[in-house]
Enzyme design. Structure first.
Site, PDB file in Angstrom:
ATOM      1  CG  HIS A 107       3.996  54.183 -22.874  1.00 42.54           C
ATOM      2  ND1 HIS A 107       3.689  53.455 -23.953  1.00 42.54           N
ATOM      3  CD2 HIS A 107       5.360  54.618 -22.921  1.00 42.54           C
ATOM      4  CE1 HIS A 107       4.960  53.200 -24.173  1.00 42.54           C
ATOM      5  NE2 HIS A 107       5.917  53.870 -24.142  1.00 42.54           N
ATOM      6  CD  GLU A 186       0.985  62.810 -33.905  1.00 43.95           C
ATOM      7  OE1 GLU A 186       1.323  64.150 -33.711  1.00 43.95           O
ATOM      8  OE2 GLU A 186       0.155  62.364 -33.094  1.00 43.95           O
ATOM      9  CD  GLU A 188       9.322  63.803 -36.267  1.00 46.16           C
ATOM     10  OE1 GLU A 188       9.292  64.640 -35.487  1.00 46.16           O
ATOM     11  OE2 GLU A 188       9.315  62.498 -35.976  1.00 46.16           O
ATOM     12  CD  GLU A 289      -3.435  68.045 -17.834  1.00 51.06           C
ATOM     13  OE1 GLU A 289      -2.339  66.962 -18.098  1.00 51.06           O
ATOM     14  OE2 GLU A 289      -4.491  67.703 -18.220  1.00 51.06           O
ATOM     15  CE1 TYR A 339      -3.106  62.071 -26.240  1.00 51.10           C
ATOM     16  CE2 TYR A 339      -3.647  63.979 -25.852  1.00 51.10           C
ATOM     17  CZ  TYR A 339      -3.011  63.135 -25.626  1.00 51.10           C
ATOM     18  OH  TYR A 339      -1.759  63.133 -24.806  1.00 51.10           O
ATOM     19  CD  GLU A 829      13.494  82.329 -83.311  1.00 52.16           C
ATOM     20  OE1 GLU A 829      14.194  81.048 -84.018  1.00 52.16           O
ATOM     21  OE2 GLU A 829      13.924  82.354 -81.956  1.00 52.16           O
TER      22      GLU A 829
END
Length: 847
Positions: A107, A186, A188, A289, A339, A829
């Site tokens: 939604h 997911e 970000e 779309e 999806y 050294e």
């Protein structure tokens, strides 16, 4: 995934302002911006019962391969936005076909008082339940972590998280009458979640799992996670995996490789450590779309003006590849999902649109005249994909043709899975404990099984190679306990290296065994020899021992490198000959039971071993096939003067002692001391950790040359410099070593080397420098007249080794007189090699 997965977006609004609003809100995480509907929903008892039955069927795998889809609510004809207007009249959830097993309510852009919500609870749920489709509500993870929605109203404490979980379940599941909850996690790209937010989300997720899902109090509801994140980047998944019904992994766009599934394959290798294949669903996206670049996935066919229906064809699509893909191990996948299922059948824009931007679309530019429009769908692609998976014979249920014994079949289905394709992919442990099992036939189909446990199967009469998994010939483990009814044990030719795991004392009815043609070490002191003798004793309790009923010959034990070596000290005479340490001291091969075989002669003796006159090692087994090759081993030598070299060869020309480290490529295998002749005393680097008491340069750089590490260089802007240091006690020095400028790993430049230099000691051994002021001491140390040169550098070798004739001193100085070039001379050294004097000897020397 490295690329930006700007997933689950929509740009389907007409006016420019509405278009941009959709753009900003269509990532899955946009779910967090929608206020959950406050109205209470009561679903009829019939729908609750049907929903519970659907969930049970889905969870138990009775639906076969699953097909799921995300329906965007604002594309339902009942959906209205904040302005109260209908958004898209073309499609409705009510038309989703029965081929869709799970429909996700995704939604956004749907007002809380929209008629959609009453249609969902009063109509869609009932209609879809009647055809066998379950509904699941999707929410974003930010609903759990305090960023948005209900989570902002509850404190981040155990009681608050528990109450939040209950509110989420009531609001999004119970009150809407749906069959479960899906939580979207997911990456970000802006305002990234913090570890603390993820930790809270996990805590709330766990509380939700106490309420719904397979482990919750209400098992009639599904608990699902969908994500774009791989395992290593998803701590929430790792923390909640055991409570999930399904894991939906978004794989929108190509995943690499010729088949475009490389990422899926590599991801599954990690996922299978947390979930079963029957919980794993992979997803593609239909074309949305007005989607801009970054959200164009090309998972379905591109638009063809000569074939307007091409969007309904699945041939050549990534969606079809996903439907056909299966894990190579673990089992068959649960299924696939899509999806924007409301865009099913719409072709994708072509590559010429792949770079279009939000701004161009907002301005009405680069919009496709056909496929960017909203159209009615008949779900052709979804139907075809479901049919394709349903026709896959690998999803046929395991039957008596696969596993004749009903009790065995039941246990295999419970642990491995119910599909034929699961048998060849299962790669974990199978534990068989039901006494009703009479036959093990069918286990041979478990070709990737890693461990087989046969426990208390008193009715099984025989175990033979033809009914054991093919993996038994590799490294699969076999455990047999309480097999009191077993009469025939045949493990012939299975490459068994030990008989570990077989309870030979429990084989009280054994009448024959064949463990021949394996890799067992049956030598006198090995553990397998004892187990073999027990097997023979068990057979002898029922019949006379013969070659036919007790086979153990033709063993070919596999060779291993020894874990430890007995030689701690070695010795060579001073014979002026070259010797090889690997050949002389680091050698030999051991069996799995740790029987040591040093050379070919020892192997020949080992092969002659016999039991009751029967030779147990295969006659054609050779030493070359058994022995381990030490060619890749490396030897590091440290001489008595601390000189180091990487070689296994030593020429015994004088008394010497070496510290020997042998590397197998990863770690030191043996460490030993090697003496040549009478040996030599191991010297100490007396300068290591010395206190720098003066220098013509920077004292912090000067301290680097006595820190025991060949790294940072000492240098000054002048071509000449000096360092004085205190060895803290009287010493007797025999040699010294200088690591020139080119040993600095940062530069490796020979032009930084010293050409000339002097090693010095103080003339006055009774001086007490600590009683001087700093200025007095600096002046004293800088004065050349206070020093005696004991050795000089006259060449620019990378590592200069100099001799000293038993010099005793506490204070030393090294002077750089000249470099090999115009560059400032450097060294990394300085070592003074010898021994420290005992306190009484040191006092005598000083006196």
């Amino acid at each position: 995934m490295d690329k930006r997965l700007l997933v689950k977006r929509t740009l389907g609004c007409v006016c420019a302002a509405t278009l941009m609003g959709a753009i900003l809100a269509t990532h899955h995480d946009s779910l967090i911006s929608v206020k959950a509907e406050e109205k209470t929903v009561q679903t009829g008892k019939t729908d609750q019962q049907i929903g519970a039955k659907l969930v049970q069927e889905i969870r138990e795998g009775k639906r076969g391969p699953l097909y799921a889809g995300y329906f965007r609510t604002w594309h339902d004809r009942a959906s209205t936005g904040a302005d109260g207007k209908q958004q898209h009249p073309e499609n409705t959830m009510a038309e989703v076909p029965k081929e869709v097993d799970i429909l996700f309510v995704f939604h956004d852009h749907t007002a809380s008082d929209s008629p959609f919500w009453s249609e969902l609870k009063d109509s869609y749920v009932h209609k879809l339940h009647q055809q066998g489709t379950a509904l699941v509500q999707t929410i974003g993870v930010n609903e759990l972590n305090g960023r948005t929605g209900l989570s902002k109203d509850y404190p981040d404490i155990p009681e608050g998280n528990k109450a939040l979980a209950a509110a989420i379940v009531k609001t999004f599941v119970t009150d809407r009458g749906v069959d479960g909850l899906d939580i979207d996690i997911e990456h970000e790209f802006t305002n990234k979640r913090t570890p603390e937010e993820d930790a809270r989300a996990l805590n709330v997720f766990k509380e939700i799992a106490q309420l719904i899902g397979k482990n919750g109090s209400d098992k009639s509801k599904l608990l699902i996670m969908d994500t774009t994140l791989s395992v290593e980047n998803n701590p929430i998944f790792k923390g909640i995996a055991e409570d999930l019904d399904y894991l939906l992994r978004q794989y929108y766009g190509s995943q690499g490789g010729e088949a475009e599934v490389d990422t899926i394959n590599s991801d599954w290798n990690q996922y299978q450590n947390y979930i079963d294949a029957s919980q794993f669903m992979i997803g593609f996206s239909f074309f949305e779309e007005s989607a801009p670049k970054g959200n164009l996935w090309f998972d379905v066919n591109e638009y063809d003006p000569k074939n307007p229906e091409r969007g309904k064809d699945i041939e050549g699509t990534r969606a079809k590849k996903y439907a056909e893909w299966q894990p190579s191990t673990g089992g068959l996948k649960a299924g696939i999902f899509s999806y924007a299922i409301d865009r099913d059948g719409v072709a994708h824009v072509g590559k010429e649109y792949s770079q279009r931007t939000y701004q161009e679309l907002e301005a009405g530019l680069k919009k496709h005249p056909v496929v960017d429009n909203i159209s009615h769908t008949d779900y052709t692609v979804s139907r075809k994909l479901k049919a394709l998976m349903a026709e896959d014979k690998r999803y046929d249920v395991i039957d008596q043709k696969d596993i004749p014994d009903a009790a065995l079949r039941e246990q295999v289905i419970q642990q491995v899975g119910q599909y034929k394709g699961d048998l060849e992919r299962y790669n974990k442990t199978l534990v068989l404990t039901v006494d009703k099992i009479h036959s093990l036939k069918g286990l041979e189909k478990l070709s990737h099984l890693q461990k087989l446990e046969l426990c208390q199967l008193s009715n099984v009469k025989e175990v033979t190679p033809d009914i054991l998994p093919e993996s038994m010939k590799k490294d699969a483990e076999l455990v047999m306990t309480g097999m009191t009814g077993l009469e025939k044990l045949n493990l012939r030719g299975l490459n068994r290296q030990t008989l570990d795991g077989i309870d030979v004392n429990g084989l009280t009815h054994l009448t024959s065994f064949d463990i021949s043609h394996n890799s067992l070490d049956l030598s006198e002191k090995s553990a397998d020899r004892k187990l073999l003798m027990t097997l023979m004793e068990q057979v002898s309790n029922h019949q006379k021992i013969t070659v036919k009923n007790t086979a153990f010959e033709n063993q070919k034990p596999k060779g291993y490198y020894p874990q430890t070596y007995d030689t701690k000290e070695g010795h060579y005479d001073v014979d002026n000959a070259e010797h090889d340490i690997l050949t002389d001291f680091v050698f030999g091969t051991v069996t799995k039971r740790d029987t040591f075989i040093g050379d070919e002669e020892a192997f020949a003796m080992y092969k002659e071993g016999a039991i009751d006159g029967r030779q147990y090692v295969a006659k054609d087994y050779t030493y070359e096939a058994f022995r381990k090759d030490y060619q890749g081993y490396k030897v590091h030598l440290t001489a008595s003067n601390l000189g180091e070299s990487d070689t296994s060869k030593v020429t015994a020309t004088t008394d010497e002692t070496y510290l020997v480290d042998v590397f197998d490529g990863e770690k030191i295998v043996p460490h030993m001391t090697l003496h040549v002749g009478n040996g030599a005393t191991i010297m100490e680097n007396l300068a290591k950790g010395a206190k720098v008491i003066g220098t013509s340069g920077d004292i912090s750089l000067a301290e680097k040359v006595v820190d025991g590490v060949v790294a940072d260089s000492f240098w000054t802007w002048d071509t000449k410099n000096w360092i004085a240091f205190d060895l803290n006690s009287q010493v007797i020095a025999k040699e010294w070593r200088l690591f020139n400028g080119e040993t600095d790993p940062r530069f490796k430049d020979k032009e930084l080397n010293i050409q000339k230099g002097r090693l010095q000691i103080l003339k006055d051994k009774t001086i007490h420098l600590e009683n001087m002021s700093k200025d007095e001491r600096d002046s004293y140390l800088a004065d050349e007249q206070n020093w005696i040169t004991v050795s000089e550098i006259t060449s620019n070798q990378k590592i200069y080794n100099g001799s000293i004739t038993d010099i005793t001193s506490r204070y030393w100085r090294f002077c750089v007189d000249e470099g090999v070039s115009s560059k400032s001379p450097q060294y990394t050294e300085l070592q003074i090699l010898g021994q420290r004097l005992s306190s009484d000897i040191a006092s005598t020397v000083q006196d």
